[in-house]
Design an enzyme around this catalytic site. Structure first.
Site, PDB file in Angstrom:
ATOM      1  N   ASN A 162     -89.715 -64.667 -42.813  1.00 37.19           N
ATOM      2  CA  ASN A 162     -89.435 -64.221 -41.447  1.00 37.19           C
ATOM      3  C   ASN A 162     -88.666 -62.904 -41.549  1.00 37.19           C
ATOM      4  O   ASN A 162     -87.490 -62.906 -41.903  1.00 37.19           O
ATOM      5  CB  ASN A 162     -88.603 -65.296 -40.729  1.00 37.19           C
ATOM      6  CG  ASN A 162     -88.160 -64.853 -39.345  1.00 37.19           C
ATOM      7  OD1 ASN A 162     -88.580 -63.803 -38.852  1.00 37.19           O
ATOM      8  ND2 ASN A 162     -87.303 -65.643 -38.712  1.00 37.19           N
ATOM      9  N   TRP A 163     -89.358 -61.826 -41.273  1.00 35.56           N
ATOM     10  CA  TRP A 163     -88.724 -60.509 -41.434  1.00 35.56           C
ATOM     11  C   TRP A 163     -87.769 -60.170 -40.288  1.00 35.56           C
ATOM     12  O   TRP A 163     -87.085 -59.160 -40.329  1.00 35.56           O
ATOM     13  CB  TRP A 163     -89.807 -59.429 -41.570  1.00 35.56           C
ATOM     14  CG  TRP A 163     -90.379 -59.335 -42.960  1.00 35.56           C
ATOM     15  CD1 TRP A 163     -90.300 -60.290 -43.946  1.00 35.56           C
ATOM     16  CD2 TRP A 163     -91.076 -58.217 -43.530  1.00 35.56           C
ATOM     17  NE1 TRP A 163     -90.921 -59.843 -45.082  1.00 35.56           N
ATOM     18  CE2 TRP A 163     -91.411 -58.571 -44.857  1.00 35.56           C
ATOM     19  CE3 TRP A 163     -91.478 -56.972 -43.043  1.00 35.56           C
ATOM     20  CZ2 TRP A 163     -92.113 -57.709 -45.705  1.00 35.56           C
ATOM     21  CZ3 TRP A 163     -92.181 -56.117 -43.899  1.00 35.56           C
ATOM     22  CH2 TRP A 163     -92.482 -56.482 -45.205  1.00 35.56           C
ATOM     23  N   LYS A 164     -87.766 -61.002 -39.239  1.00 34.02           N
ATOM     24  CA  LYS A 164     -86.879 -60.757 -38.091  1.00 34.02           C
ATOM     25  C   LYS A 164     -87.060 -59.311 -37.613  1.00 34.02           C
ATOM     26  O   LYS A 164     -88.166 -58.788 -37.669  1.00 34.02           O
ATOM     27  CB  LYS A 164     -85.428 -61.111 -38.451  1.00 34.02           C
ATOM     28  CG  LYS A 164     -85.328 -62.529 -39.019  1.00 34.02           C
ATOM     29  CD  LYS A 164     -83.928 -63.050 -39.151  1.00 34.02           C
ATOM     30  CE  LYS A 164     -83.956 -64.458 -39.715  1.00 34.02           C
ATOM     31  NZ  LYS A 164     -82.627 -65.084 -39.792  1.00 34.02           N
TER      32      LYS A 164
ATOM     33  N   HIS B 107     -87.009 -70.361 -32.904  1.00 34.61           N
ATOM     34  CA  HIS B 107     -86.010 -69.982 -33.906  1.00 34.61           C
ATOM     35  C   HIS B 107     -84.625 -69.989 -33.249  1.00 34.61           C
ATOM     36  O   HIS B 107     -84.485 -69.656 -32.074  1.00 34.61           O
ATOM     37  CB  HIS B 107     -86.329 -68.582 -34.457  1.00 34.61           C
ATOM     38  CG  HIS B 107     -85.495 -68.258 -35.665  1.00 34.61           C
ATOM     39  ND1 HIS B 107     -84.190 -67.836 -35.563  1.00 34.61           N
ATOM     40  CD2 HIS B 107     -85.774 -68.324 -36.994  1.00 34.61           C
ATOM     41  CE1 HIS B 107     -83.703 -67.660 -36.786  1.00 34.61           C
ATOM     42  NE2 HIS B 107     -84.645 -67.941 -37.674  1.00 34.61           N
TER      43      HIS B 107
ATOM     44  N   GLU C 162     -82.257 -68.034 -33.373  1.00 32.58           N
ATOM     45  CA  GLU C 162     -81.848 -66.748 -32.791  1.00 32.58           C
ATOM     46  C   GLU C 162     -82.466 -66.560 -31.413  1.00 32.58           C
ATOM     47  O   GLU C 162     -81.880 -65.904 -30.547  1.00 32.58           O
ATOM     48  CB  GLU C 162     -82.216 -65.605 -33.766  1.00 32.58           C
ATOM     49  CG  GLU C 162     -81.269 -65.599 -34.968  1.00 32.58           C
ATOM     50  CD  GLU C 162     -81.857 -65.097 -36.265  1.00 32.58           C
ATOM     51  OE1 GLU C 162     -82.904 -64.429 -36.247  1.00 32.58           O
ATOM     52  OE2 GLU C 162     -81.264 -65.386 -37.324  1.00 32.58           O
TER      53      GLU C 162
ATOM     54  N   GLU D  15     -83.794 -75.545 -39.869  1.00 33.30           N
ATOM     55  CA  GLU D  15     -82.907 -74.439 -40.229  1.00 33.30           C
ATOM     56  C   GLU D  15     -81.530 -74.689 -39.630  1.00 33.30           C
ATOM     57  O   GLU D  15     -81.303 -74.399 -38.450  1.00 33.30           O
ATOM     58  CB  GLU D  15     -83.449 -73.116 -39.670  1.00 33.30           C
ATOM     59  CG  GLU D  15     -84.811 -72.735 -40.181  1.00 33.30           C
ATOM     60  CD  GLU D  15     -85.031 -71.228 -40.077  1.00 33.30           C
ATOM     61  OE1 GLU D  15     -85.253 -70.619 -41.128  1.00 33.30           O
ATOM     62  OE2 GLU D  15     -84.957 -70.678 -38.974  1.00 33.30           O
TER      63      GLU D  15
ATOM     64  N   GLY E 288     -78.366 -66.812 -42.893  1.00 33.66           N
ATOM     65  CA  GLY E 288     -77.736 -65.523 -43.177  1.00 33.66           C
ATOM     66  C   GLY E 288     -76.311 -65.620 -43.681  1.00 33.66           C
ATOM     67  O   GLY E 288     -75.587 -64.629 -43.708  1.00 33.66           O
TER      68      GLY E 288
ATOM     69  N   SER F 121     -80.646 -69.335 -45.781  1.00 36.63           N
ATOM     70  CA  SER F 121     -80.090 -68.837 -47.044  1.00 36.63           C
ATOM     71  C   SER F 121     -80.862 -69.280 -48.284  1.00 36.63           C
ATOM     72  O   SER F 121     -80.279 -69.477 -49.354  1.00 36.63           O
ATOM     73  CB  SER F 121     -78.606 -69.223 -47.176  1.00 36.63           C
ATOM     74  OG  SER F 121     -77.830 -68.532 -46.219  1.00 36.63           O
TER      75      SER F 121
ATOM     76  N   GLY G  68     -85.520 -65.806 -44.685  1.00 37.54           N
ATOM     77  CA  GLY G  68     -85.177 -64.591 -43.947  1.00 37.54           C
ATOM     78  C   GLY G  68     -84.932 -63.440 -44.894  1.00 37.54           C
ATOM     79  O   GLY G  68     -85.857 -62.820 -45.423  1.00 37.54           O
ATOM     80  N   GLY G  69     -83.661 -63.145 -45.143  1.00 38.08           N
ATOM     81  CA  GLY G  69     -83.268 -61.966 -45.921  1.00 38.08           C
ATOM     82  C   GLY G  69     -84.001 -61.813 -47.246  1.00 38.08           C
ATOM     83  O   GLY G  69     -84.423 -60.706 -47.603  1.00 38.08           O
TER      84      GLY G  69
HETATM   85  P1  13P Z   1     -81.901 -66.288 -44.098  1.00 37.08           P
HETATM   86  O1  13P Z   1     -82.856 -66.731 -45.181  1.00 37.08           O
HETATM   87  O2  13P Z   1     -81.638 -64.828 -44.081  1.00 37.08           O
HETATM   88  O3  13P Z   1     -80.676 -67.163 -44.092  1.00 37.08           O
HETATM   89  O4  13P Z   1     -82.653 -66.584 -42.705  1.00 37.08           O
HETATM   90  C1  13P Z   1     -83.237 -67.821 -42.508  1.00 37.08           C
HETATM   91  C2  13P Z   1     -84.040 -67.767 -41.276  1.00 37.08           C
HETATM   92  O5  13P Z   1     -83.518 -67.688 -40.178  1.00 37.08           O
HETATM   93  C3  13P Z   1     -85.502 -67.780 -41.421  1.00 37.08           C
HETATM   94  O6  13P Z   1     -86.136 -67.995 -40.208  1.00 37.08           O
END
Ligand code: 13P
Length: 251
Positions: free
Chosen positions: A10-12, A93, A95, A164, A170, A209, A230-231
């Site tokens: 997920n590149w957000k 998600h 967020e 999640e 994050g 994470s 994510g990251g």
């Molecule tokens: P991180 O892997 O950066 O913690 O993000 C997880 C996430 O929200 C994937 O959708």
């Protein structure tokens, strides 16, 4: 893991056309790991060019509107994502839930819209730190599932659940393997009760994470069918280490 593991990046809100080279490198790495189903959900602006640039990985949206079209400024429908090259979409998600006020009801409508447009839907759930500290993690997730999952599961494998924990996103913090297994078993039981036999094709991903160092342990927890990353999905180096960790062992 009963199914081919599913590793989704997920590149957000990260990435411009300059990032297509990274996507190509991820795509080449995915081709070397045919036992793993690899996807990237880039920002919507990159879907079409990324679809031109890659061959092996699947692409997804990070959100969709519940309606197919209309006067919804700034929104994107599931059919538009499909038209741009997506085969799945992430809905609900944390967020989106926290920063855009999305309710379970909205997430459910988005998931149904995704399925109707022929996309896979990755439905995200997860508790906050306060909820976990209060001993409510399982009941919160169970309520999110009850309210957010579509009534009809679509075709086998079309619905995926991503667990999640909000406090793990994050932050570099992850739940213990025991806690991941406990939650994933509970989610599986909910899916079984909700969908019966159709639940057998559904994967449950862990997200929060996930990185090159912890992926193997997390992916071996009970009922973990892959990861939503994510990251660590933003660079081919770290993402492909996670993909390799998911690859079925050949010995
Ligand atoms: P991180 O892997 O950066 O913690 O993000 C997880 C996430 O929200 C994937 O959708």
């Amino acid at each position: 893991m009963p199914h081919r593991p599913y590793i989704v990046g997920n590149w957000k809100m990260n990435g411009t056309r300059a990032s297509l080279a990274e996507a190509r490198a991820i795509d080449r790495g995915a081709a070397r790991n045919p036992g793993v189903n690899v996807g990237i959900a880039p920002p919507a602006t990159l879907l079409a060019p990324m679809a031109e640039a890659v061959e092996t990985i699947s692409l997804g949206g990070q959100d969709c509107h519940a309606q197919a079209s209309g006067a919804f400024t700034g929104d994107i429908s599931a059919a538009m994502l499909a038209d741009a090259g997506a085969s799945f979409v992430i809905v609900g998600h944390s967020e989106r839930r926290l920063l855009h006020g999305e309710t379970n009801e909205m997430v459910k409508a988005k998931a149904a819209a995704a399925l109707a447009a022929g996309l896979g839907a990755i439905v995200c759930v997860g508790e906050t730190e306060a909820e976990r500290d209060a001993g409510k993690a399982e009941s919160v997730v169970s309520a999110q599932l009850a309210g957010s999952l579509p009534d009809d599961a679509g075709t086998p494998g079309q619905v995926t659940v991503a667990y999640e924990p909000v406090w793990a996103i994050g932050t570099g913090r992850v739940p213990s393997a025991v806690d991941v297994s406990t939650m994933h078993r509970a989610i599986r039981a909910t899916l079984e009760g909700r969908y019966g036999a159709a639940n057998a094709g559904m994967r449950i991903l862990y997200g929060g994470s996930v990185n090159a160092g912890n992926a193997a342990e997390l992916l071996h927890c009970d009922e973990v069918g892959g990861a939503l990353v994510g990251g660590a999905s933003l660079t081919a180096d770290s993402f492909l280490t996670i993909v390799s960790a998911a690859a079925p062992s050949t010995d």
